[in-house]
Design a protein around this motif. Structure first.
Motif, PDB file in Angstrom:
ATOM      1  N   HIS A  77     -22.005   0.609   7.991  1.00 56.01           N
ATOM      2  CA  HIS A  77     -22.915  -0.529   7.916  1.00 56.01           C
ATOM      3  C   HIS A  77     -23.702  -0.501   6.612  1.00 56.01           C
ATOM      4  CE1 HIS A  77     -22.183  -2.140  11.893  1.00 56.01           C
ATOM      5  NE2 HIS A  77     -22.187  -0.911  12.362  1.00 56.01           N
ATOM      6  N   GLY A  78     -23.345  -1.417   5.690  1.00 55.79           N
ATOM      7  CA  GLY A  78     -24.075  -1.549   4.441  1.00 55.79           C
ATOM      8  C   GLY A  78     -23.845  -0.424   3.459  1.00 55.79           C
ATOM      9  N   LYS A  79     -22.790   0.340   3.624  1.00 55.63           N
ATOM     10  CA  LYS A  79     -22.531   1.464   2.728  1.00 55.63           C
ATOM     11  C   LYS A  79     -21.091   1.443   2.241  1.00 55.63           C
ATOM     12  CE  LYS A  79     -25.632   4.321   5.544  1.00 55.63           C
ATOM     13  NZ  LYS A  79     -25.684   5.465   6.481  1.00 55.63           N
ATOM     14  N   TYR A  80     -20.910   1.598   0.946  1.00 52.36           N
ATOM     15  CA  TYR A  80     -19.592   1.778   0.351  1.00 52.36           C
ATOM     16  C   TYR A  80     -18.578   0.732   0.819  1.00 52.36           C
ATOM     17  CZ  TYR A  80     -21.405   6.280  -1.216  1.00 52.36           C
ATOM     18  OH  TYR A  80     -22.153   7.264  -1.811  1.00 52.36           O
ATOM     19  N   ALA A  81     -18.979  -0.522   0.775  1.00 58.17           N
ATOM     20  CA  ALA A  81     -18.086  -1.595   1.221  1.00 58.17           C
ATOM     21  C   ALA A  81     -16.773  -1.598   0.444  1.00 58.17           C
ATOM     22  CB  ALA A  81     -18.781  -2.946   1.093  1.00 58.17           C
ATOM     23  N   THR A  82     -16.837  -1.195  -0.832  1.00 55.32           N
ATOM     24  CA  THR A  82     -15.626  -1.209  -1.661  1.00 55.32           C
ATOM     25  C   THR A  82     -14.637  -0.123  -1.249  1.00 55.32           C
ATOM     26  OG1 THR A  82     -16.689   0.223  -3.303  1.00 55.32           O
ATOM     27  CG2 THR A  82     -16.846  -2.163  -3.649  1.00 55.32           C
ATOM     28  N   LEU A  83     -15.097   0.849  -0.456  1.00 52.92           N
ATOM     29  CA  LEU A  83     -14.203   1.932  -0.051  1.00 52.92           C
ATOM     30  C   LEU A  83     -13.559   1.700   1.308  1.00 52.92           C
ATOM     31  CD1 LEU A  83     -16.147   5.164  -1.094  1.00 52.92           C
ATOM     32  CD2 LEU A  83     -14.647   3.714  -2.459  1.00 52.92           C
ATOM     33  N   LEU A  84     -14.030   0.700   2.033  1.00 51.27           N
ATOM     34  CA  LEU A  84     -13.497   0.452   3.359  1.00 51.27           C
ATOM     35  C   LEU A  84     -11.990   0.221   3.304  1.00 51.27           C
ATOM     36  CD1 LEU A  84     -16.247  -1.823   4.955  1.00 51.27           C
ATOM     37  CD2 LEU A  84     -15.753   0.572   5.480  1.00 51.27           C
ATOM     38  N   GLN A  85     -11.273   1.004   4.090  1.00 54.74           N
ATOM     39  CA  GLN A  85      -9.817   0.951   4.214  1.00 54.74           C
ATOM     40  C   GLN A  85      -9.069   1.433   2.970  1.00 54.74           C
ATOM     41  OE1 GLN A  85      -8.511   0.650   7.025  1.00 54.74           O
ATOM     42  NE2 GLN A  85     -10.148  -0.296   8.221  1.00 54.74           N
ATOM     43  N   LEU A  86      -9.801   1.879   1.941  1.00 50.44           N
ATOM     44  CA  LEU A  86      -9.129   2.457   0.780  1.00 50.44           C
ATOM     45  C   LEU A  86      -8.609   3.846   1.155  1.00 50.44           C
ATOM     46  CD1 LEU A  86      -8.462   2.480  -2.295  1.00 50.44           C
ATOM     47  CD2 LEU A  86     -10.708   3.547  -2.642  1.00 50.44           C
ATOM     48  N   ASP A  87      -7.367   4.136   0.845  1.00 48.16           N
ATOM     49  CA  ASP A  87      -6.792   5.434   1.167  1.00 48.16           C
ATOM     50  C   ASP A  87      -7.329   6.478   0.186  1.00 48.16           C
ATOM     51  OD1 ASP A  87      -5.157   7.700   1.547  1.00 48.16           O
ATOM     52  OD2 ASP A  87      -3.546   6.466   2.341  1.00 48.16           O
ATOM     53  N   LEU A  88      -8.396   7.156   0.598  1.00 51.98           N
ATOM     54  CA  LEU A  88      -9.031   8.144  -0.264  1.00 51.98           C
ATOM     55  C   LEU A  88      -8.160   9.378  -0.451  1.00 51.98           C
ATOM     56  CD1 LEU A  88     -12.669   7.875   1.115  1.00 51.98           C
ATOM     57  CD2 LEU A  88     -11.916   7.255  -1.190  1.00 51.98           C
ATOM     58  N   SER A  89      -7.292   9.645   0.510  1.00 54.92           N
ATOM     59  CA  SER A  89      -6.381  10.765   0.366  1.00 54.92           C
ATOM     60  C   SER A  89      -5.389  10.512  -0.772  1.00 54.92           C
ATOM     61  CB  SER A  89      -5.632  10.999   1.681  1.00 54.92           C
ATOM     62  OG  SER A  89      -4.853  12.172   1.605  1.00 54.92           O
ATOM     63  N   GLU A  90      -4.875   9.286  -0.825  1.00 58.04           N
ATOM     64  CA  GLU A  90      -3.965   8.917  -1.912  1.00 58.04           C
ATOM     65  C   GLU A  90      -4.701   8.886  -3.255  1.00 58.04           C
ATOM     66  OE1 GLU A  90      -0.688   8.309  -2.187  1.00 58.04           O
ATOM     67  OE2 GLU A  90      -0.449   9.035  -0.125  1.00 58.04           O
ATOM     68  N   TRP A  91      -5.931   8.385  -3.247  1.00 60.85           N
ATOM     69  CA  TRP A  91      -6.725   8.391  -4.480  1.00 60.85           C
ATOM     70  C   TRP A  91      -6.900   9.812  -5.000  1.00 60.85           C
ATOM     71  CZ3 TRP A  91     -11.511  10.848  -4.991  1.00 60.85           C
ATOM     72  CH2 TRP A  91     -12.124  10.696  -6.239  1.00 60.85           C
ATOM     73  N   SER A  92      -7.195  10.733  -4.094  1.00 60.13           N
ATOM     74  CA  SER A  92      -7.376  12.128  -4.474  1.00 60.13           C
ATOM     75  C   SER A  92      -6.084  12.721  -5.041  1.00 60.13           C
ATOM     76  CB  SER A  92      -7.821  12.936  -3.256  1.00 60.13           C
ATOM     77  OG  SER A  92      -7.857  14.306  -3.539  1.00 60.13           O
ATOM     78  N   LEU A  93      -4.975  12.371  -4.441  1.00 55.55           N
ATOM     79  CA  LEU A  93      -3.683  12.857  -4.929  1.00 55.55           C
ATOM     80  C   LEU A  93      -3.458  12.418  -6.366  1.00 55.55           C
ATOM     81  CD1 LEU A  93      -0.993  14.297  -4.319  1.00 55.55           C
ATOM     82  CD2 LEU A  93      -0.117  12.104  -3.465  1.00 55.55           C
ATOM     83  N   ALA A  94      -3.790  11.159  -6.655  1.00 53.91           N
ATOM     84  CA  ALA A  94      -3.625  10.647  -8.015  1.00 53.91           C
ATOM     85  C   ALA A  94      -4.630  11.273  -8.979  1.00 53.91           C
ATOM     86  CB  ALA A  94      -3.774   9.127  -8.011  1.00 53.91           C
ATOM     87  N   ALA A 152      -6.317  10.051  11.072  1.00 53.30           N
ATOM     88  CA  ALA A 152      -5.533  10.871  10.151  1.00 53.30           C
ATOM     89  C   ALA A 152      -6.393  11.551   9.095  1.00 53.30           C
ATOM     90  CB  ALA A 152      -4.458  10.014   9.471  1.00 53.30           C
ATOM     91  N   GLY A 153      -7.679  11.161   8.998  1.00 56.44           N
ATOM     92  CA  GLY A 153      -8.562  11.756   8.003  1.00 56.44           C
ATOM     93  C   GLY A 153      -8.211  11.351   6.588  1.00 56.44           C
ATOM     94  N   THR A 154      -7.944  10.048   6.395  1.00 54.29           N
ATOM     95  CA  THR A 154      -7.550   9.578   5.060  1.00 54.29           C
ATOM     96  C   THR A 154      -8.482   8.538   4.467  1.00 54.29           C
ATOM     97  OG1 THR A 154      -6.155   7.781   5.914  1.00 54.29           O
ATOM     98  CG2 THR A 154      -5.121   9.943   5.619  1.00 54.29           C
ATOM     99  N   ARG A 155      -9.322   7.882   5.316  1.00 55.53           N
ATOM    100  CA  ARG A 155     -10.096   6.761   4.797  1.00 55.53           C
ATOM    101  C   ARG A 155     -11.324   6.460   5.657  1.00 55.53           C
ATOM    102  NH1 ARG A 155      -5.598   2.648   4.491  1.00 55.53           N
ATOM    103  NH2 ARG A 155      -4.339   4.553   4.495  1.00 55.53           N
ATOM    104  N   LEU A 156     -12.265   5.738   5.051  1.00 60.27           N
ATOM    105  CA  LEU A 156     -13.433   5.208   5.751  1.00 60.27           C
ATOM    106  C   LEU A 156     -13.037   3.868   6.356  1.00 60.27           C
ATOM    107  CD1 LEU A 156     -16.602   5.209   6.221  1.00 60.27           C
ATOM    108  CD2 LEU A 156     -16.775   4.001   4.038  1.00 60.27           C
TER     109      LEU A 156
END
Length: 310
Positions: A75-92, A67-71
């Motif tokens: 491997h070893g990168k941005y572990a805190t962003l895994l499965q975070l809905d970046l599309s929703e974050w951007s909306l907010a 869907a193009g919404t999240r990572l």
């Protein structure tokens, strides 16, 4: 149309504002242990200075969901962003949902849209940096596959079946032989003894990259490393060409600031090793590789089908 573009890179975060297809503002944030998305939002709002946003594109160094919404994997990168809905974050954060895409795919779109291969419909890209990123486009559409893995894992093609195990799980990956992290591990593990100048750079800065190897190529130790890296890069590019039959090959990344020293020999090796009847595509590097991902992320976010130029 005003589009915010965010490139979550391996060593820094690049931010840009694109208006009517032109990158009008750009800034960069260092990737520190204290990094969080609040820093990104603040920096973007400073760039916007109160202006409204029409679209947001975010590029990430890993696998994205269909869907193009999240990572979803890295491997070893941005572990805190895994499965975070970046599309929703951007909306907010900006009032618009984001389109999220792999960074190598975004870079390819950036160059096809208004870069070194503008107008091309069949191409592949390899970016040489901390790791090796890849992307492919066929008939004007990005190659994604059923689960989002297609086209972007050519840095993990096996170049030595007896080689070491890569963090990705495969054995003998190109990235495990010819990337910045592989170089640093080889030196730290004593497998590679740098020459005097390369060693001096390591002592002075605490870390070195592939570009340092290129710039110290007069030392036998660096020359040997560069030879091995060139062989691996060529092998991976040949595999890309055999898989996707491109009209053009884009090689990018920080090391390509020394493209005049790398590209001619890399092109020769690739053309020499392609299947006999294969088309020999030109091998090129972007004029402004530092902005490829930003321009591509913006183009993807602005396109009706999130595919970039059609």
């Amino acid at each position: 149309m005003r589009t915010v573009a965010i490139d979550l890179g391996g060593t820094s975060v690049k931010l840009g504002v694109v208006e009517h297809g032109a990158l009008v503002s750009r800034t960069e944030l260092p990737l520190t242990p204290a990094f969080h998305l609040g820093h990104v939002a603040a920096a973007v709002h400073a760039q916007l200075d109160g202006a409204a946003v029409d679209a947001v594109g975010i590029a990430v160094p890993g696998i994205v969901d269909p869907a193009g919404t999240r990572l979803v994997a890295a491997h070893g990168k941005y572990a805190t962003l895994l499965q975070l809905d970046l599309s929703e974050w951007s909306l907010a954060a900006f009032g618009r949902p984001a389109h999220v895409e792999n960074d190598a795919r975004a870079a390819l779109v950036g160059e096809v849209t208004d870069g070194i291969v503008a107008g091309a419909r069949d191409g592949v890209l390899m970016t040489l940096g901390t790791g090796i990123g890849t992307a492919a486009m066929i008939d004007g559409r990005l190659v994604r596959g059923r689960h989002g893995h297609a086209g972007i894992l050519n840095g993990h093609v096996t170049v030595d079946f007896a080689g070491q195990r890569c963090p990705c799980g495969n054995t003998g990956c190109a990235e495990a032989f010819a990337s910045t992290w592989a170089l640093r591990e080889a030196i730290a593990g004593g497998e590679l003894e740098p020459g005097p100048e390369l060693a001096a750079r390591l002592r002075a800065r605490g870390a070195i990259g592939v570009r340092d190897v290129v710039e110290t190529r007069q030392e036998p130790e660096s020359a040997a490393v560069l030879e091995r890296f060139s062989e691996v890069w060529a092998a991976a590019l040949v595999t890309q060409c055999h898989a996707y039959d491109p009209e053009v090959v884009v090689v990018t990344g920080g090391v390509m600031r020394s493209a005049h020293l790398i590209l001619p020999e890399l092109s020769r090796r690739v053309h020499e090793r392609l299947w006999s009847s294969s088309f020999r595509p030109p091998v090129v590097t972007p004029v402004d590789p530092a902005t490829s991902v930003l321009r591509g992320a913006a183009a993807l976010a602005s396109a009706p089908d999130n595919e970039g130029p059609s």
